[in-house]
Write a protein that holds these residues in place. Structure first.
Motif, short mmCIF file in Angstrom:
data_model
loop_
_atom_site.label_atom_id
_atom_site.label_comp_id
_atom_site.label_asym_id
_atom_site.label_seq_id
_atom_site.Cartn_x
_atom_site.Cartn_y
_atom_site.Cartn_z
N GLY A 1 -18.71 -17.76 -43.84
CA GLY A 1 -19.78 -17.98 -44.83
C GLY A 1 -19.45 -17.30 -46.14
N SER B 1 -28.31 -22.13 -48.94
CA SER B 1 -28.48 -22.25 -47.49
C SER B 1 -29.63 -23.20 -47.18
CB SER B 1 -28.73 -20.86 -46.87
OG SER B 1 -29.86 -20.27 -47.46
N SER C 1 -28.61 -26.65 -46.30
CA SER C 1 -27.73 -26.65 -45.13
C SER C 1 -26.26 -26.38 -45.46
CB SER C 1 -27.84 -27.96 -44.32
OG SER C 1 -27.18 -29.00 -45.01
N THR D 1 -23.26 -23.90 -45.46
CA THR D 1 -23.04 -22.75 -44.57
C THR D 1 -22.48 -21.56 -45.33
OG1 THR D 1 -20.88 -23.65 -44.02
CG2 THR D 1 -22.70 -24.17 -42.55
N ASP D 2 -23.26 -21.07 -46.26
CA ASP D 2 -22.84 -19.89 -47.01
C ASP D 2 -23.13 -18.64 -46.19
OD1 ASP D 2 -25.65 -19.77 -47.35
OD2 ASP D 2 -25.31 -18.41 -49.03
N PHE E 1 -26.72 -18.30 -44.89
CA PHE E 1 -26.96 -19.28 -43.84
C PHE E 1 -26.37 -18.78 -42.52
CE2 PHE E 1 -25.94 -23.02 -41.31
CZ PHE E 1 -27.05 -23.82 -41.45
N GLN E 2 -25.14 -18.29 -42.57
CA GLN E 2 -24.48 -17.83 -41.34
C GLN E 2 -25.18 -16.60 -40.77
OE1 GLN E 2 -22.81 -20.10 -40.34
NE2 GLN E 2 -20.74 -20.35 -41.16
N VAL F 1 -27.93 -17.84 -38.79
CA VAL F 1 -27.45 -18.39 -37.53
C VAL F 1 -27.21 -17.26 -36.53
CG1 VAL F 1 -25.49 -19.54 -36.42
CG2 VAL F 1 -26.44 -20.46 -38.55
#
Lengths: 261, 219
Positions: B14, B160, B163, B165-166, B169-170, B173
């Motif tokens: 990310g 993010s 969607s 996946t920076d 965002f990660q 997750v």
């Protein structure tokens, strides 16, 4: 009688409600060294700025070297000059400013070579060779690689003179070039200008408060007040035997203020 | 016990996306800053109006909304962008609008006497800008450009939401999969800070280079 290098014909210059020049006319002959003197706000610097196209005029005409400065022939009629015409005319004219206006981010040599390379397409080597000649003439050859901030005021002004000369103008305008200098640095700049006056056939216009220098340098002195020429003549006549009361009182004040005549 | 190495790897992936967004976004922002900043100084009224509209629009609306427009609304106009393209576009245009004012301010800060020297030396408008005004204005822009670049870096977190996946965002997750908030968010906190420091250091280096000679000492 040759035709004048500069012919100023009935020009007017106003800043808002303030009229700086009001119907001024004067001629300058080729090679003539002219000194413009007078009190602050008398319009003498404005004349130089107008000739350098830094200011526009509100009325009248100026002819430089046989061509209109602010006007051009378009479809057989006289129209306002466009930028291209102004650039053609500016080639004939160089100017040295009171505050030098060197480019602070460029060394002495680059200050001088920039314009010849960009405006005349002179190759770098030739521009540098010419710049070194000029620097040698103004006694600054050893400072070619220095930055302007490392120089004294007198040195900066000598570089500024060399920079203006590098474009080989027919007319040089000197706008109070020693006014911003410490007194002990004035002479080194004046010496350069004396040499120029003797060694070149350039037409020179000088605005100055150095009356002694104006006396030695000029072929003709114009005394300005309130945007008009009050009196003009040979330096000896203006400085020794001014006819107008206004000129007399101005020179008295200048002498009282410690300027040499 | 959770095996963190895989999750940290995810966050580092990310981080690469965040760096990519920051670099590409900054590049676009720089181009827009000069285009619009110089545009506002143009002698043509039309160009000035265009530049002003761009600047006011992108400064006056939220980056969040701009991003959603770039990603979800532009497709209706037949322009479909990948999340990365949409992110770079929104970030670059947004930060570029701020940068434009920096460019304009720095150029206007260069004194009239420099312009007059250029006229006296018969330099045309382009040469004046290119060789005299901009080289002096650039050192004035750099500190604020540094600020803008860091703002842009932090702004990348909003992508993010489309969607992409920076890093943020990660981290989300990892948080969802492990139930731990502290570790992923402490990790990206440190990483964002390290990236911001790198930008600061880079800008200081550029400043020193750009202002060389201007202070009277030839380094």
């Amino acid at each position: 009688m040759p035709s004048p290098m500069i012919r100023i014909d009935n020009i007017t210059k106003t800043y808002g409600p303030l009229t700086v020049l009001d119907g001024l006319s004067m001629d300058v002959m080729p090679g003539e060294k002219l000194a413009l003197i007078g009190p602050s706000g008398s319009g003498k610097t404005t004349i130089l700025r107008i000739l350098m196209t830094l200011e526009k005029i509100n009325g009248g005409h100026i002819e430089v070297d046989g061509d209109q400065l602010f006007h051009m022939q378009r479809a057989g009629r006289l129209a306002a000059a466009d930028e291209k015409h102004l650039q053609t005319m500016r080639k004939k004219i160089g100017m040295v400013f009171q505050h030098f206006n060197l480019f602070p981010h460029k060394c002495v040599l680059d200050n001088i070579t920039l314009a010849p390379m960009l405006t005349k397409g002179v190759p770098r080597a030739a521009a540098q060779a010419r710049a070194m000649e000029l620097l040698d003439m103004v006694g600054m050859a050893d400072k070619a690689k220095n930055m302007p901030a490392q120089l004294s005021g007198g040195q900066k002004q000598r570089v500024a003179i060399a920079r203006a000369l590098a474009l080989s103008p027919k007319i040089m305008l000197f706008d109070e070039v020693t006014s911003a200098l410490d007194p002990e640095l004035v002479e080194e700049v004046l010496n350069v200008m004396r040499r120029l006056a003797v060694e070149t056939d350039m037409t020179m216009l000088l605005v100055t408060h150095e009356m002694g220098f104006a006396h030695d340098f000029a072929d003709r002195v114009l005394f300005f007040d309130k945007g008009k020429i009050v009196e003009e003549g040979k330096p000896a006549d203006i400085f020794r035997n001014p006819r107008q009361e206004r000129t007399q009182s101005f020179l008295r004040k200048i002498i009282a203020a410690g300027h040499r005549v | 016990m959770i095996d963190w190495s895989g999750y940290i790897g995810l966050i580092l992936q990310g981080a690469l996306v965040t760096i990519e967004l920051t670099v590409l976004g900054s590049a676009l922002a720089l181009v827009m800053a000069f285009a619009a900043g110089l545009g506002r100084l143009s002698r043509f009224a039309g160009v000035r109006v265009l530049a002003t509209v761009y600047i006011e629009f992108f400064r006056g609306t939220s980056i969040f909304v701009q991003l959603f427009w770039a990603y979800f609304v532009l497709p209706f106009a037949g322009i479909t962008l990948t999340p990365l393209q949409a992110g770079v576009l929104a970030l670059g245009l947004n930060v570029g609008a701020y940068g434009a004012e920096v460019v304009r301010g720095a150029v206007r800060a260069i004194g009239r006497e420099q312009h007059e020297a250029c006229v006296a030396l018969n330099l045309g408008r382009y040469h004046r800008m290119r060789h005299v005004i901009l080289p002096q204005a650039l050192p004035l822009m750099l500190p604020t450009f540094g600020n803008n670049a860091i703002e842009l870096l932090k702004g990348t977190a909003v992508v993010s939401l489309i969607s992409l996946t920076d890093m943020t965002f990660q981290a989300q997750v990892v948080r969802a999969q492990t139930g731990s908030t502290l570790i992923p968010f402490a990790t990206i906190l440190v990483l964002y800070f390290a990236m911001a420091m790198a930008i600061s250091a880079g800008m200081r280096w550029l400043e020193r280079r750009a202002s060389r000679g201007l202070d009277g000492v030839r380094v």
